[in-house]
Write a protein that holds these residues in place. Structure first.
Motif, PDB file in Angstrom:
ATOM      1  N   THR A   1     -18.267  62.901 -59.977  1.00  0.00           N
ATOM      2  CA  THR A   1     -17.326  63.710 -59.725  1.00  0.00           C
ATOM      3  C   THR A   1     -16.587  64.288 -61.095  1.00  0.00           C
ATOM      4  N   SER A   2     -16.544  63.663 -61.742  1.00  0.00           N
ATOM      5  CA  SER A   2     -15.733  64.059 -62.990  1.00  0.00           C
ATOM      6  C   SER A   2     -16.232  64.832 -64.145  1.00  0.00           C
ATOM      7  N   HIS A   3     -17.615  64.841 -64.016  1.00  0.00           N
ATOM      8  CA  HIS A   3     -18.279  65.578 -65.063  1.00  0.00           C
ATOM      9  C   HIS A   3     -19.190  66.703 -64.370  1.00  0.00           C
ATOM     10  N   GLU A   4     -19.679  66.749 -63.212  1.00  0.00           N
ATOM     11  CA  GLU A   4     -20.522  67.706 -62.465  1.00  0.00           C
ATOM     12  C   GLU A   4     -19.713  68.586 -61.441  1.00  0.00           C
ATOM     13  N   LEU A   5     -18.784  68.108 -60.913  1.00  0.00           N
ATOM     14  CA  LEU A   5     -18.162  68.833 -59.653  1.00  0.00           C
ATOM     15  C   LEU A   5     -16.824  69.663 -59.986  1.00  0.00           C
ATOM     16  N   TRP A   6     -16.456  69.697 -61.342  1.00  0.00           N
ATOM     17  CA  TRP A   6     -15.119  70.247 -61.500  1.00  0.00           C
ATOM     18  C   TRP A   6     -14.762  71.656 -61.967  1.00  0.00           C
ATOM     19  N   ALA A   7     -16.092  72.254 -62.406  1.00  0.00           N
ATOM     20  CA  ALA A   7     -15.984  73.579 -62.893  1.00  0.00           C
ATOM     21  C   ALA A   7     -15.613  74.545 -61.773  1.00  0.00           C
ATOM     22  N   GLU A   8     -14.375  75.314 -61.938  1.00  0.00           N
ATOM     23  CA  GLU A   8     -14.086  76.313 -61.017  1.00  0.00           C
ATOM     24  C   GLU A   8     -15.013  77.501 -61.233  1.00  0.00           C
ATOM     25  N   PRO A   9     -15.290  78.254 -60.067  1.00  0.00           N
ATOM     26  CA  PRO A   9     -16.025  79.687 -60.540  1.00  0.00           C
ATOM     27  C   PRO A   9     -15.173  80.539 -61.102  1.00  0.00           C
ATOM     28  N   GLY A  10     -15.603  81.293 -62.034  1.00  0.00           N
ATOM     29  CA  GLY A  10     -14.835  82.293 -62.754  1.00  0.00           C
ATOM     30  C   GLY A  10     -14.293  83.488 -61.801  1.00  0.00           C
ATOM     31  N   PRO A  11     -13.485  84.310 -62.392  1.00  0.00           N
ATOM     32  CA  PRO A  11     -12.984  85.401 -61.422  1.00  0.00           C
ATOM     33  C   PRO A  11     -13.877  86.481 -60.905  1.00  0.00           C
ATOM     34  N   LEU A  12     -14.878  86.607 -61.664  1.00  0.00           N
ATOM     35  CA  LEU A  12     -15.715  87.571 -61.106  1.00  0.00           C
ATOM     36  C   LEU A  12     -16.706  87.053 -59.846  1.00  0.00           C
ATOM     37  N   ARG A  13     -16.885  85.735 -59.955  1.00  0.00           N
ATOM     38  CA  ARG A  13     -17.593  85.238 -58.676  1.00  0.00           C
ATOM     39  C   ARG A  13     -16.601  84.896 -57.663  1.00  0.00           C
TER      40      ARG A  13
ATOM     41  N   ASP B   1     -11.290  63.225 -50.988  1.00  0.00           N
ATOM     42  CA  ASP B   1     -11.777  64.032 -51.284  1.00  0.00           C
ATOM     43  C   ASP B   1     -10.812  65.373 -51.405  1.00  0.00           C
ATOM     44  N   VAL B   2     -10.981  66.685 -51.285  1.00  0.00           N
ATOM     45  CA  VAL B   2     -10.268  67.535 -50.964  1.00  0.00           C
ATOM     46  C   VAL B   2     -10.435  68.635 -50.008  1.00  0.00           C
ATOM     47  N   GLU B   3     -11.345  68.074 -48.933  1.00  0.00           N
ATOM     48  CA  GLU B   3     -11.911  68.947 -47.941  1.00  0.00           C
ATOM     49  C   GLU B   3     -10.901  69.993 -47.558  1.00  0.00           C
ATOM     50  N   TYR B   4      -9.498  69.817 -47.402  1.00  0.00           N
ATOM     51  CA  TYR B   4      -8.732  70.772 -46.884  1.00  0.00           C
ATOM     52  C   TYR B   4      -7.314  70.866 -47.681  1.00  0.00           C
ATOM     53  N   ALA B   5      -6.654  71.713 -47.852  1.00  0.00           N
ATOM     54  CA  ALA B   5      -5.478  71.627 -48.738  1.00  0.00           C
ATOM     55  C   ALA B   5      -4.354  70.761 -47.486  1.00  0.00           C
ATOM     56  N   GLY B   6      -4.118  69.557 -48.082  1.00  0.00           N
ATOM     57  CA  GLY B   6      -3.203  68.898 -47.393  1.00  0.00           C
ATOM     58  C   GLY B   6      -3.657  67.967 -46.305  1.00  0.00           C
ATOM     59  N   GLN B   7      -4.988  67.875 -46.094  1.00  0.00           N
ATOM     60  CA  GLN B   7      -5.690  67.217 -45.129  1.00  0.00           C
ATOM     61  C   GLN B   7      -6.999  66.685 -45.655  1.00  0.00           C
ATOM     62  N   TYR B   8      -7.364  65.485 -45.860  1.00  0.00           N
ATOM     63  CA  TYR B   8      -8.489  64.947 -46.617  1.00  0.00           C
ATOM     64  C   TYR B   8      -8.783  63.769 -46.137  1.00  0.00           C
ATOM     65  N   ASN B   9      -9.785  63.243 -46.736  1.00  0.00           N
ATOM     66  CA  ASN B   9     -10.421  61.573 -46.042  1.00  0.00           C
ATOM     67  C   ASN B   9      -9.995  60.863 -47.477  1.00  0.00           C
ATOM     68  N   LEU B  10      -9.954  59.517 -46.885  1.00  0.00           N
ATOM     69  CA  LEU B  10      -9.737  58.513 -47.867  1.00  0.00           C
ATOM     70  C   LEU B  10     -11.022  57.354 -47.428  1.00  0.00           C
ATOM     71  N   LEU B  11     -11.392  56.737 -48.617  1.00  0.00           N
ATOM     72  CA  LEU B  11     -12.398  55.577 -48.503  1.00  0.00           C
ATOM     73  C   LEU B  11     -11.729  54.355 -49.033  1.00  0.00           C
TER      74      LEU B  11
ATOM     75  N   SER C   1      -7.946  66.041 -58.498  1.00  0.00           N
ATOM     76  CA  SER C   1      -7.828  67.093 -59.436  1.00  0.00           C
ATOM     77  C   SER C   1      -8.945  67.370 -60.002  1.00  0.00           C
ATOM     78  N   ARG C   2      -9.931  66.683 -60.182  1.00  0.00           N
ATOM     79  CA  ARG C   2     -11.046  66.975 -61.010  1.00  0.00           C
ATOM     80  C   ARG C   2     -12.106  67.873 -60.114  1.00  0.00           C
ATOM     81  N   PHE C   3     -11.885  67.945 -58.912  1.00  0.00           N
ATOM     82  CA  PHE C   3     -12.871  68.601 -58.003  1.00  0.00           C
ATOM     83  C   PHE C   3     -12.398  70.193 -57.914  1.00  0.00           C
ATOM     84  N   ALA C   4     -13.371  70.962 -58.039  1.00  0.00           N
ATOM     85  CA  ALA C   4     -13.379  72.543 -57.937  1.00  0.00           C
ATOM     86  C   ALA C   4     -12.945  72.526 -56.397  1.00  0.00           C
ATOM     87  N   THR C   5     -12.175  73.542 -56.046  1.00  0.00           N
ATOM     88  CA  THR C   5     -11.754  73.842 -54.893  1.00  0.00           C
ATOM     89  C   THR C   5     -12.048  75.342 -54.394  1.00  0.00           C
TER      90      THR C   5
END
Length: 292
Positions: free
Chosen positions: A255-267, A222-232, A20-24
């Motif tokens: 992954t908790s501190h650097e890859l979480w921010a979703e782009p804003g609505p303008l982007r 990961d969250v590579e696709y919605a409903g389909q992903y990879n486990l380690l 849930s911490r990953f931006a999608t």
């Protein structure tokens, strides 16, 4: 012995919190997959298995990386789709490497089996082929290919294994043919699905139950696709290695501190992004001309 009641659900929930911490949006899903790949390859290097097997290898990129990192490790890559195997061989990328590239389906039978190619109306092969039929496939072509079980291919019962398995819904068949070999796995990356995409496939609940019962510990996804992903997953002894846990800690922090921010609505606006593309191209061209 099965995993204790509730344990699979607890690990699944923990992985979902992590995911849930990953931006999608935009490239967030691909970034999550790349981070997991890097973690997997680093843990394989730390575990130093005697054999590495890539199942559903396509161009065998993971096998090439492992062969460079671990010169003493036997590396085999298996690809079932004839067109993909032929194209990889023809590319020459594996020439001069230690990777054993084998055109073979990995499943629950030795000898031959049929794979179901998802094709266009004209017969062109689409990405994502499987031993199972995709539920929404409009056009399918069956082809007979060599087949083998991992229990047959891994002849040494003392071999320490690492595996990357990406078989588009047919993971249950691979595990059916790896009942002994699975107990030898120290690091494993698998693609899973939350719900059935291929008819008769094992979804993540069944997969996690089998892998955890075999003694593997889920550490990341990961969250590579919605409903389909990879486990380690890693073996219990590997998990308690100090360097392995330090690398997992590093991954979780990043992954908790650097890859979480979703782009804003303008982007995220496709209209504004379309307007910005030519501006960025001009800016890149100017930077190139002004560079000393």
């Amino acid at each position: 012995m099965n995993a204790p009641p509730g344990l699979v659900e607890a690990f699944d929930l923990s992985l979902r919190v992590q995911a849930s911490r990953f931006a999608t949006a935009l490239g967030g899903r691909q970034a999550s997959a790349a981070e997991l790949d890097n973690l997997f390859l680093d843990l394989v290097a730390l575990a130093r298995p005697s054999e590495f097997l890539e199942v559903g290898a396509a161009a065998a990129e993971a096998s090439l990386e492992v062969s460079w990192r671990l010169p003493d490790c036997r590396v085999r890559a298996f690809e079932a789709t004839p067109e993909i195997a032929a194209a990889t061989r023809a590319s020459g990328v594996l020439e001069g490497t230690r990777v054993e590239y084998i055109h073979c389906a990995i499943g629950d039978t030795d000898g031959t089996c049929d794979i179901l190619l998802d094709v266009t109306p004209s017969g062109a092969v689409l990405p994502g082929q499987s031993l199972l039929r995709r539920s929404d496939a409009a056009h399918v072509r069956s082809v007979t290919v060599p087949s083998a079980r991992l229990d047959t291919l891994v002849e040494d019962p003392t071999a320490r294994l690492a595996m990357w398995i990406d078989v588009e819904g047919a993971l249950g068949l691979v595990l059916d043919g790896a009942q002994r070999a699975l107990g030898q796995v120290e690091v494993l990356k698998v693609e899973v699905e939350d719900a059935e995409i291929w008819r008769g496939q094992s979804t993540v609940r069944a997969v996690l139950t089998r892998l955890m019962t075999a003694g593997l510990v889920p550490v990341a996804r990961d969250v590579e696709y919605a409903g389909q992903y990879n486990l380690l997953l890693v073996g219990r002894d590997v998990y308690w290695d100090e360097l392995v846990r330090a690398r997992i800690d590093e991954y979780l922090h990043r992954t908790s501190h650097e890859l979480w921010a979703e782009p804003g609505p303008l982007r995220r606006s496709e209209t504004l992004r379309a307007i910005a593309r030519p501006v960025r191209r001009v800016a890149r061209g100017l930077r190139g001309r002004l560079a000393p």
